[in-house]
Design a protein around this motif. Structure first.
Motif, PDB file in Angstrom:
ATOM      1  N   GLY A  12       0.808  -1.219   0.000  1.00  0.00           N
ATOM      2  CA  GLY A  12       0.000   0.000   0.000  1.00  0.00           C
ATOM      3  C   GLY A  12       0.838   1.264   0.000  1.00  0.00           C
ATOM      4  N   LYS A  13       0.134   2.387  -0.072  1.00  0.00           N
ATOM      5  CA  LYS A  13       0.816   3.690  -0.152  1.00  0.00           C
ATOM      6  C   LYS A  13       1.312   4.186   1.198  1.00  0.00           C
ATOM      7  N   SER A  14       0.754   3.665   2.292  1.00  0.00           N
ATOM      8  CA  SER A  14       1.124   4.103   3.649  1.00  0.00           C
ATOM      9  C   SER A  14       1.022   5.620   3.791  1.00  0.00           C
ATOM     10  N   GLY A  71      -5.354  -1.162  -3.798  1.00  0.00           N
ATOM     11  CA  GLY A  71      -5.653  -1.467  -2.404  1.00  0.00           C
ATOM     12  C   GLY A  71      -5.523  -2.941  -2.074  1.00  0.00           C
ATOM     13  N   PRO A  72      -6.118  -3.359  -0.953  1.00  0.00           N
ATOM     14  CA  PRO A  72      -6.013  -4.755  -0.525  1.00  0.00           C
ATOM     15  C   PRO A  72      -6.548  -5.760  -1.553  1.00  0.00           C
ATOM     16  N   TYR A  77      -5.501 -10.169  -5.460  1.00  0.00           N
ATOM     17  CA  TYR A  77      -5.380 -10.563  -6.870  1.00  0.00           C
ATOM     18  C   TYR A  77      -3.948 -11.019  -7.174  1.00  0.00           C
ATOM     19  N   THR A  78      -2.978 -10.257  -6.695  1.00  0.00           N
ATOM     20  CA  THR A  78      -1.571 -10.610  -6.913  1.00  0.00           C
ATOM     21  C   THR A  78      -1.256 -11.965  -6.268  1.00  0.00           C
ATOM     22  N   ILE A  89      -4.180 -14.626   3.546  1.00  0.00           N
ATOM     23  CA  ILE A  89      -3.798 -13.220   3.407  1.00  0.00           C
ATOM     24  C   ILE A  89      -3.737 -12.581   4.792  1.00  0.00           C
ATOM     25  N   ILE A  90      -2.637 -11.878   5.077  1.00  0.00           N
ATOM     26  CA  ILE A  90      -2.532 -11.112   6.313  1.00  0.00           C
ATOM     27  C   ILE A  90      -1.919  -9.751   5.969  1.00  0.00           C
ATOM     28  N   SER A  91      -2.475  -8.705   6.538  1.00  0.00           N
ATOM     29  CA  SER A  91      -1.957  -7.365   6.298  1.00  0.00           C
ATOM     30  C   SER A  91      -0.745  -7.092   7.188  1.00  0.00           C
ATOM     31  N   ALA A  92       0.264  -6.465   6.593  1.00  0.00           N
ATOM     32  CA  ALA A  92       1.502  -6.173   7.328  1.00  0.00           C
ATOM     33  C   ALA A  92       1.314  -5.159   8.446  1.00  0.00           C
TER      34      ALA A  92
END
Length: 193
Positions: A12-14, A71-72, A77-78, A89-92
């Motif tokens: 993400g863009k953070s 976005g997520p 998709y990736t 899937i886990i968000s950093a």
């Protein structure tokens, strides 16, 4: 122990943090390293979806988003495109997700459905299992710029799994203030795993 391809979303863009969130120092180590350590306890070697070259220092596979700035859902998709099978899937920016939580999700999932955790009545789409069969659906949403995760979960009959135990894992660290609070808690013997 667990054989599922796992992806940490850090592409993400953070924008609220100002710098790449996963690489921000939290109590002396990069925020994403907490998740990497937790997954290693489960014998899971994750793939990191990110753009910053410093992620290569973790000795893990690092791939960029196939379609940037989506976005997520773009990260999912990736992951699905790369794995060619179901993915975890886990968000950093949730460094305190622990092994008990991940095991609970995997143990209670329903095959061939999106499975996400629910904690205190709040759905957590970025700690979830996503089936490979949904790749075309994800792609359609990206093309149409329909990027809201909660809408995607509703449209695809996601299975929501309520966690029956206390967890600090779903505290997102998105801002410098969030980071400062987390630092303070860790310094006061906050249990991170």
């Amino acid at each position: 122990m667990i054989t599922i391809k796992t992806y940490l979303l850090s592409g993400g863009k953070s924008s609220r943090m100002g710098d790449d969130k996963g690489l921000k120092s939290l109590s002396g180590k990069p925020m994403i390293s907490y998740l990497v350590d937790t997954l290693q306890q489960l014998d899971i070697k994750p793939v990191i979806i990110a753009h910053h070259p410093n992620y290569k220092s973790f000795g893990l596979t690092v791939i960029p988003d196939k379609i940037k700035d989506k976005g997520p859902l773009g990260g999912i998709y990736t992951a699905l495109s790369h794995a060619r099978e179901n993915v975890l899937i886990i968000s950093a920016d949730t460094p305190f997700v622990d092994s008990q939580t991940i095991e609970y999700l995997i143990r209670h999932h329903i095959a061939d459905r999106i499975n996400v955790l629910d904690y205190n009545g709040k759905t957590q789409p970025l700690c979830g299992l996503y089936p490979f069969r949904l790749l075309p659906e994800v792609e359609c949403n990206l093309i149409a710029n329909k990027l809201k995760m909660m809408d995607f979960l509703a449209e695809n009959d996601a299975n929501s799994i309520a966690i029956p135990f206390e967890s600090n894992g779903f505290r997102n660290i998105n801002t410098p203030e969030d980071l400062s609070k987390a630092e303070h808690e860790i310094s006061n013997n906050f249990k991170t795993a």
